[in-house]
Design an enzyme around this catalytic site. Structure first.
Site, PDB file in Angstrom:
ATOM      1  N   LYS A 281       0.620  -1.215   0.215  1.00  0.00           N
ATOM      2  CA  LYS A 281      -0.404  -0.276   0.029  1.00  0.00           C
ATOM      3  C   LYS A 281       0.708   0.955  -0.293  1.00  0.00           C
ATOM      4  O   LYS A 281       2.138   1.226   0.610  1.00  0.00           O
ATOM      5  CB  LYS A 281      -0.884   0.171   1.436  1.00  0.00           C
ATOM      6  CG  LYS A 281      -1.629   1.406   1.399  1.00  0.00           C
ATOM      7  CD  LYS A 281      -2.662   1.281   2.961  1.00  0.00           C
ATOM      8  CE  LYS A 281      -3.344   2.094   2.755  1.00  0.00           C
ATOM      9  NZ  LYS A 281      -4.446   2.306   2.111  1.00  0.00           N
TER      10      LYS A 281
ATOM     11  N   ASP B  97      -4.061   0.094  10.677  1.00  0.00           N
ATOM     12  CA  ASP B  97      -5.254  -0.864  10.577  1.00  0.00           C
ATOM     13  C   ASP B  97      -5.627  -0.599  12.008  1.00  0.00           C
ATOM     14  O   ASP B  97      -6.495  -1.761  12.085  1.00  0.00           O
ATOM     15  CB  ASP B  97      -5.937  -1.354   9.590  1.00  0.00           C
ATOM     16  CG  ASP B  97      -5.553  -0.499   8.212  1.00  0.00           C
ATOM     17  OD1 ASP B  97      -5.165   0.693   8.056  1.00  0.00           O
ATOM     18  OD2 ASP B  97      -5.281  -1.907   6.950  1.00  0.00           O
TER      19      ASP B  97
ATOM     20  N   ARG C 147      -5.656   6.531  16.488  1.00  0.00           N
ATOM     21  CA  ARG C 147      -5.757   7.277  17.531  1.00  0.00           C
ATOM     22  C   ARG C 147      -4.456   8.435  17.259  1.00  0.00           C
ATOM     23  O   ARG C 147      -4.891   9.418  17.983  1.00  0.00           O
ATOM     24  CB  ARG C 147      -5.531   6.322  19.009  1.00  0.00           C
ATOM     25  CG  ARG C 147      -5.012   7.997  20.268  1.00  0.00           C
ATOM     26  CD  ARG C 147      -4.772   6.557  21.213  1.00  0.00           C
ATOM     27  NE  ARG C 147      -4.533   7.640  22.392  1.00  0.00           N
ATOM     28  CZ  ARG C 147      -3.296   8.035  22.600  1.00  0.00           C
ATOM     29  NH1 ARG C 147      -2.044   7.541  22.028  1.00  0.00           N
ATOM     30  NH2 ARG C 147      -2.529   8.647  23.875  1.00  0.00           N
TER      31      ARG C 147
ATOM     32  N   ASP D  86       6.074   6.058  18.901  1.00  0.00           N
ATOM     33  CA  ASP D  86       4.904   6.502  19.511  1.00  0.00           C
ATOM     34  C   ASP D  86       3.448   6.253  19.983  1.00  0.00           C
ATOM     35  O   ASP D  86       3.152   7.113  20.410  1.00  0.00           O
ATOM     36  CB  ASP D  86       4.865   8.068  18.547  1.00  0.00           C
ATOM     37  CG  ASP D  86       5.920   9.378  19.425  1.00  0.00           C
ATOM     38  OD1 ASP D  86       6.851   8.447  20.933  1.00  0.00           O
ATOM     39  OD2 ASP D  86       6.046  10.035  18.682  1.00  0.00           O
TER      40      ASP D  86
ATOM     41  N   HIS E 181       1.702   7.414  23.057  1.00  0.00           N
ATOM     42  CA  HIS E 181       2.113   9.134  23.808  1.00  0.00           C
ATOM     43  C   HIS E 181       0.741   9.479  24.085  1.00  0.00           C
ATOM     44  O   HIS E 181       0.012   8.952  23.466  1.00  0.00           O
ATOM     45  CB  HIS E 181       2.938   9.744  22.363  1.00  0.00           C
ATOM     46  CG  HIS E 181       3.428  10.915  22.505  1.00  0.00           C
ATOM     47  ND1 HIS E 181       2.894  12.141  23.359  1.00  0.00           N
ATOM     48  CD2 HIS E 181       4.784  10.985  23.532  1.00  0.00           C
ATOM     49  CE1 HIS E 181       4.572  12.967  23.476  1.00  0.00           C
ATOM     50  NE2 HIS E 181       5.502  11.913  23.016  1.00  0.00           N
TER      51      HIS E 181
ATOM     52  N   HIS F 273       5.727   7.232  27.974  1.00  0.00           N
ATOM     53  CA  HIS F 273       5.342   7.057  26.436  1.00  0.00           C
ATOM     54  C   HIS F 273       5.914   6.161  26.410  1.00  0.00           C
ATOM     55  O   HIS F 273       5.523   5.016  25.181  1.00  0.00           O
ATOM     56  CB  HIS F 273       5.019   7.960  26.203  1.00  0.00           C
ATOM     57  CG  HIS F 273       5.959   8.690  25.548  1.00  0.00           C
ATOM     58  ND1 HIS F 273       7.536   9.981  25.300  1.00  0.00           N
ATOM     59  CD2 HIS F 273       6.628   8.444  24.390  1.00  0.00           C
ATOM     60  CE1 HIS F 273       7.836   9.286  24.847  1.00  0.00           C
ATOM     61  NE2 HIS F 273       7.772   8.795  23.109  1.00  0.00           N
TER      62      HIS F 273
ATOM     63  N   ASP G 151       9.002  19.167  11.242  1.00  0.00           N
ATOM     64  CA  ASP G 151       8.611  20.655  12.201  1.00  0.00           C
ATOM     65  C   ASP G 151       8.973  21.971  11.591  1.00  0.00           C
ATOM     66  O   ASP G 151       8.160  22.970  11.917  1.00  0.00           O
ATOM     67  CB  ASP G 151       8.583  19.810  13.992  1.00  0.00           C
ATOM     68  CG  ASP G 151       8.859  19.314  14.325  1.00  0.00           C
ATOM     69  OD1 ASP G 151       7.492  18.705  14.156  1.00  0.00           O
ATOM     70  OD2 ASP G 151       8.727  18.638  15.981  1.00  0.00           O
TER      71      ASP G 151
ATOM     72  N   HIS H 147       8.258  28.259  22.517  1.00  0.00           N
ATOM     73  CA  HIS H 147       8.216  29.819  22.833  1.00  0.00           C
ATOM     74  C   HIS H 147       7.611  30.725  23.809  1.00  0.00           C
ATOM     75  O   HIS H 147       5.623  29.512  24.135  1.00  0.00           O
ATOM     76  CB  HIS H 147       6.965  29.929  21.132  1.00  0.00           C
ATOM     77  CG  HIS H 147       6.982  31.318  21.355  1.00  0.00           C
ATOM     78  ND1 HIS H 147       5.768  32.185  21.644  1.00  0.00           N
ATOM     79  CD2 HIS H 147       7.046  31.943  19.477  1.00  0.00           C
ATOM     80  CE1 HIS H 147       5.824  33.355  20.397  1.00  0.00           C
ATOM     81  NE2 HIS H 147       6.597  33.522  19.555  1.00  0.00           N
TER      82      HIS H 147
ATOM     83  N   ARG I   5      -8.431  34.513  23.299  1.00  0.00           N
ATOM     84  CA  ARG I   5      -7.052  34.795  22.889  1.00  0.00           C
ATOM     85  C   ARG I   5      -6.395  36.078  24.591  1.00  0.00           C
ATOM     86  O   ARG I   5      -5.796  37.039  24.427  1.00  0.00           O
ATOM     87  CB  ARG I   5      -6.699  35.467  21.773  1.00  0.00           C
ATOM     88  CG  ARG I   5      -4.909  35.969  21.693  1.00  0.00           C
ATOM     89  CD  ARG I   5      -4.826  34.462  21.027  1.00  0.00           C
ATOM     90  NE  ARG I   5      -3.257  34.675  20.840  1.00  0.00           N
ATOM     91  CZ  ARG I   5      -2.514  33.258  20.215  1.00  0.00           C
ATOM     92  NH1 ARG I   5      -3.634  32.277  19.601  1.00  0.00           N
ATOM     93  NH2 ARG I   5      -1.451  33.473  19.973  1.00  0.00           N
TER      94      ARG I   5
END
Length: 467
Positions: free
Chosen positions: A24, A45, A51, A116, A119, A142, A213, A266, A331
């Site tokens: 696939k 699958d 999730r 992961d 996680h 995790h 990222d 940040h 905000r």
């Protein structure tokens, strides 16, 4: 023992083949076409793997970087693909010498796909900040949950796979953990360095998330991971790298640190994270969010949609959490007051600054309460704390040489930094009218602790006046 290459056609024989005609294929915006063989599709699958589509890779960073909506689903596919590319390159270059077989290829790729699977929601906030708040000093990772989820998926979906394959896949997933399970009796320990490298931190997990990222956030990225993989070589059961690639490898660690500074930590992203954290903590007793962290049958139902559940529930018990989420939507965030980098000569004995430290530093009448202030201690390094990460990497001169060696600081480049970690202390106000008082207390704390104001500049007046 796992199935090896032979004349039989089975779901296992696909795993060691580079013939993609019967696989696939999925188009990935980072790596292009990714091909999945039948065995890996049996894991993909399932509702437990699907999730991952509802777990954003960067948590709430999309509130600042709108493009950062990619999920751990696509990251896991990327790590699966790069793990396969890495093991196939080693096999093509040193396959006979290293004895790489179909069992090895299958386990490395499956570890990449499932690394992961356990996680938690909201990136690492769940594991590193939420659980310590609600469960005290209890340790949970995790990676260990991924191991439990792998067993659960195999049992729940009756996947026909031998126990030795599953055993080694789980060992590879936790290979970088300090509490790593004992490695398999098989002697190919270099295989454990491909997905989660506990020796020096160079692994395909980093290759994928750094590039993915950066792309999602609109940041430039010139990490040449393909070159690193093409030139790597196993010497003494350890993956080593050509000496001339040392700056390329350093750039990998430096780009990761830049991502931590500009995206993951940040100031606005952290403000939102801190509000989500408070909302989850306040909702935990009623929703029992943390009650299933050891039960895969229930844990897989927990994902980022927990915030929407809180936001839309009419229950009075969730009012405080609901109000915090509404503030995020509008905000009306916790207000960033100021920050400072801990002086280099103070890093060695640094202790986390606490809310009490700030509140006790106020003057001119006590108006601040601990519940009004948030302190965030941000550590950014190049994966090895105060040490140069290249010291943990083994290099070789050229393909005619069988000697591996490390490179000391003074023999690399005088342009590289002499310090390899930062500790940044930030303070936030939960109420806009207290920004001035908290900023003043924060300055008092710096003078009391270091004899100077370590922050770069005073808190802007417009931020203090803003309501």
């Amino acid at each position: 023992m796992g199935a090896h290459c032979n004349g039989d056609v089975s779901i296992h024989s696909f795993a060691c083949s580079q013939d993609f005609r019967f696989s696939k294929h999925i188009y990935d915006n980072v790596h292009g076409n990714i091909y999945l063989d039948p065995l890996f599709l049996k894991f993909m699958d399932t509702e437990q793997f699907q999730r991952l589509r509802d777990l954003k890779q960067l948590g709430m960073a999309h509130m600042v970087y709108p493009g950062a909506v990619h999920s751990r689903f696509e990251h896991s596919l990327g790590v699966y693909w790069l793990a396969g590319e890495a093991i196939h390159k080693l096999k093509s270059h040193q396959g006979f010498e290293l004895g790489i077989d179909c069992f090895d290829i299958r386990t490395v790729k499956l570890a990449g796909l499932l690394h992961d699977i356990g996680h938690g929601p909201y990136s690492h906030l769940f594991e590193r900040e939420f659980l310590p708040r609600v469960h005290g000093g209890r340790k949970w990772s995790h990676e260990q949950m991924s191991v439990k989820m792998v067993d659960y998926i195999v049992d729940e979906h009756h996947i026909d796979i031998d126990s030795e394959t599953i055993k080694q896949v789980k060992e590879m997933i936790v290979a970088s953990c300090g509490t790593s399970q004992a490695k398999s009796s098989r002697e190919k320990h270099f295989l454990y360095d491909i997905v989660a490298n506990g020796r020096n931190g160079i692994d395909v997990d980093k290759f994928d998330y750094i590039v993915r990222d950066c792309r999602a956030c609109g940041l430039g990225c010139n990490v040449e991971f393909q070159r690193i993989m093409e030139d790597m070589r196993v010497l003494g059961d350890e993956i080593c790298y050509r000496y001339k690639d040392y700056l390329t490898i350093y750039k990998l660690f430096a780009t990761r640190a830049d991502l931590y500074r500009t995206v993951y930590t940040h100031a606005k992203v952290k403000a939102i994270d801190l509000m989500v954290l408070d909302a989850l903590v306040k909702a935990n007793d009623y929703l029992e969010i943390s009650s299933h962290i050891d039960d895969p049958a229930q844990y897989w139902k927990l994902d980022d949609t927990i915030i929407k559940t809180i936001e839309t529930a009419p229950d009075q018990e969730l009012r405080e959490s609901r109000d915090l989420i509404r503030r995020i939507r509008r905000r009306d965030l916790y207000r960033f007051c100021n920050e400072y980098a801990v002086p280099r000569d103070k890093l060695e004995n640094f202790k986390d600054v606490t809310v009490q430290d700030i509140v006790c530093s106020q003057k001119n009448g006590a108006i601040l309460r601990e519940e009004d202030v948030v302190v965030d201690n941000v550590k950014i390094d190049l994966t090895r704390g105060k040490h140069n990460p290249l010291e943990s990497v083994r290099f070789f001169q050229d393909y005619e040489s069988d000697e591996k060696f490390s490179i000391s600081d003074d023999r690399i480049s005088h342009l590289l930094p002499t310090s390899y970690q930062d500790m940044i202390v930030r303070v936030y106000s939960k109420k806009p009218e207290l920004v001035g008082a908290i900023s003043e207390a924060f300055e008092n704390f710096q003078v009391k602790t270091y004899g100077i104001k370590a922050q770069v500049h005073a808190t802007p007046e417009k931020k203090i006046r803003r309501r």
